[in-house]
Scaffold this motif. Sequence first.
Motif, PDB file in Angstrom:
ATOM      1  N   ARG A 163       0.839  -1.198   0.000  1.00  0.00           N
ATOM      2  CA  ARG A 163       0.000   0.000   0.000  1.00  0.00           C
ATOM      3  C   ARG A 163       0.877   1.252   0.000  1.00  0.00           C
ATOM      4  NH1 ARG A 163      -2.856  -3.163   4.525  1.00  0.00           N
ATOM      5  NH2 ARG A 163      -1.408  -2.074   5.894  1.00  0.00           N
ATOM      6  N   PRO A 164       0.319   2.411  -0.367  1.00  0.00           N
ATOM      7  CA  PRO A 164       1.107   3.655  -0.384  1.00  0.00           C
ATOM      8  C   PRO A 164       1.751   3.979   0.960  1.00  0.00           C
ATOM      9  CG  PRO A 164      -0.907   3.963  -1.625  1.00  0.00           C
ATOM     10  CD  PRO A 164      -1.028   2.611  -0.966  1.00  0.00           C
ATOM     11  N   GLU A 165       1.097   3.637   2.058  1.00  0.00           N
ATOM     12  CA  GLU A 165       1.655   3.945   3.377  1.00  0.00           C
ATOM     13  C   GLU A 165       2.846   3.059   3.739  1.00  0.00           C
ATOM     14  OE1 GLU A 165      -2.366   1.791   4.167  1.00  0.00           O
ATOM     15  OE2 GLU A 165      -1.495   3.152   2.668  1.00  0.00           O
ATOM     16  N   ASP A 166       3.213   2.129   2.849  1.00  0.00           N
ATOM     17  CA  ASP A 166       4.369   1.262   3.091  1.00  0.00           C
ATOM     18  C   ASP A 166       5.675   1.857   2.583  1.00  0.00           C
ATOM     19  OD1 ASP A 166       2.875  -0.854   4.263  1.00  0.00           O
ATOM     20  OD2 ASP A 166       2.303  -1.580   2.282  1.00  0.00           O
ATOM     21  N   ARG A 167       5.673   3.112   2.169  1.00  0.00           N
ATOM     22  CA  ARG A 167       6.870   3.709   1.559  1.00  0.00           C
ATOM     23  C   ARG A 167       8.098   3.559   2.451  1.00  0.00           C
ATOM     24  NH1 ARG A 167       2.735   7.381   0.673  1.00  0.00           N
ATOM     25  NH2 ARG A 167       2.126   7.717  -1.520  1.00  0.00           N
ATOM     26  N   LEU A 196      10.993   5.549  -7.519  1.00  0.00           N
ATOM     27  CA  LEU A 196      10.867   4.096  -7.603  1.00  0.00           C
ATOM     28  C   LEU A 196      10.051   3.561  -6.440  1.00  0.00           C
ATOM     29  CD1 LEU A 196      11.490   1.361  -8.815  1.00  0.00           C
ATOM     30  CD2 LEU A 196      13.713   1.404  -7.667  1.00  0.00           C
ATOM     31  N   ILE A 197      10.309   4.081  -5.239  1.00  0.00           N
ATOM     32  CA  ILE A 197       9.526   3.673  -4.072  1.00  0.00           C
ATOM     33  C   ILE A 197       8.051   3.986  -4.289  1.00  0.00           C
ATOM     34  CG2 ILE A 197       9.112   4.083  -1.612  1.00  0.00           C
ATOM     35  CD1 ILE A 197      12.088   4.601  -1.293  1.00  0.00           C
ATOM     36  N   GLU A 198       7.768   5.161  -4.822  1.00  0.00           N
ATOM     37  CA  GLU A 198       6.380   5.551  -5.092  1.00  0.00           C
ATOM     38  C   GLU A 198       5.737   4.582  -6.078  1.00  0.00           C
ATOM     39  OE1 GLU A 198       2.980   7.902  -4.549  1.00  0.00           O
ATOM     40  OE2 GLU A 198       4.896   7.900  -3.476  1.00  0.00           O
ATOM     41  N   SER A 199       6.498   4.208  -7.105  1.00  0.00           N
ATOM     42  CA  SER A 199       5.972   3.275  -8.099  1.00  0.00           C
ATOM     43  C   SER A 199       5.687   1.910  -7.483  1.00  0.00           C
ATOM     44  CB  SER A 199       6.972   3.133  -9.250  1.00  0.00           C
ATOM     45  OG  SER A 199       6.572   2.133 -10.163  1.00  0.00           O
ATOM     46  N   LEU A 200       6.607   1.433  -6.639  1.00  0.00           N
ATOM     47  CA  LEU A 200       6.431   0.123  -6.009  1.00  0.00           C
ATOM     48  C   LEU A 200       5.233   0.092  -5.067  1.00  0.00           C
ATOM     49  CD1 LEU A 200      10.170  -0.671  -5.140  1.00  0.00           C
ATOM     50  CD2 LEU A 200       8.780  -1.827  -6.858  1.00  0.00           C
ATOM     51  N   CYS A 201       4.971   1.223  -4.430  1.00  0.00           N
ATOM     52  CA  CYS A 201       3.952   1.264  -3.372  1.00  0.00           C
ATOM     53  C   CYS A 201       2.578   1.722  -3.850  1.00  0.00           C
ATOM     54  CB  CYS A 201       4.422   2.172  -2.231  1.00  0.00           C
ATOM     55  SG  CYS A 201       5.858   1.534  -1.363  1.00  0.00           S
ATOM     56  N   THR A 202       2.416   1.923  -5.136  1.00  0.00           N
ATOM     57  CA  THR A 202       1.117   2.377  -5.639  1.00  0.00           C
ATOM     58  C   THR A 202       0.595   1.457  -6.744  1.00  0.00           C
ATOM     59  OG1 THR A 202       2.282   3.927  -7.108  1.00  0.00           O
ATOM     60  CG2 THR A 202       1.425   4.804  -5.013  1.00  0.00           C
ATOM     61  N   PRO A 203       0.466   0.167  -6.457  1.00  0.00           N
ATOM     62  CA  PRO A 203      -0.086  -0.742  -7.470  1.00  0.00           C
ATOM     63  C   PRO A 203      -1.557  -0.443  -7.719  1.00  0.00           C
ATOM     64  CG  PRO A 203       0.089  -1.856  -5.359  1.00  0.00           C
ATOM     65  CD  PRO A 203       0.750  -0.521  -5.189  1.00  0.00           C
TER      66      PRO A 203
END
Length: 204
Positions: free
Chosen positions: A25-29, A59-66
């Motif tokens: 989830r986004p809050e997992d950044r 990259l973190i944003e991309s990983l955490c926003t499926p």
Amino acid sequence: MTFDSTRKWQMSLEDGTPLVVRSIRPEDRNLIAEAFRRLSPEASYFRFWMRVRELNPRLIESLCTPDQKDHVAWMAMHQTRDDIPGVGGASFWRLKEEPEAAEVSFSVADEFQGRGVATLLLAMIWEHALSLGIRRFVGHVLHENIAMRAWWDALGATEQEAPRHWLSTLILDESLLQDNHTGNCLRARLAQVRAWMSGSATAL
């Protein structure tokens, strides 16, 4: 069968390690950034193909926003150890030019490698992908990444060599899995995921 990406699944590794598996989830950044920071230089290199100690914020944003349709991401977390930011993660991106295929990637914390984490995560994204009409996974594996190449090979994936890496293709058809320890472990995990999807296994 409908795949509910909002639920969490409680399970254990073969050695009894208790895990919770859920979508990223986004809050997992911050959690994701710390998990990658703890990877060994070799593990980081195999994942990103370059020597990095800090992930680019984009990259973190991309990983955490499926979007849970064309980009899917799952993670495994220890149930009782808050000091471990993450046990492992897996994600896939649907290929625009081939909508029935998706590029897949895995990361497993160094201390949990070789304990079945990647197999569990593969089972999760395998069933999720099938529910979205994806029929094969492709993975780009560096020539030096012998362990990952051996895992793909044991599952029955095909390989195509490129200048720096191998392109591995795994058809999401359980009947095509190899009859060996690796293939049988994945079959068992797929059965567990399907039980979870049907509501007959523990979910949180």
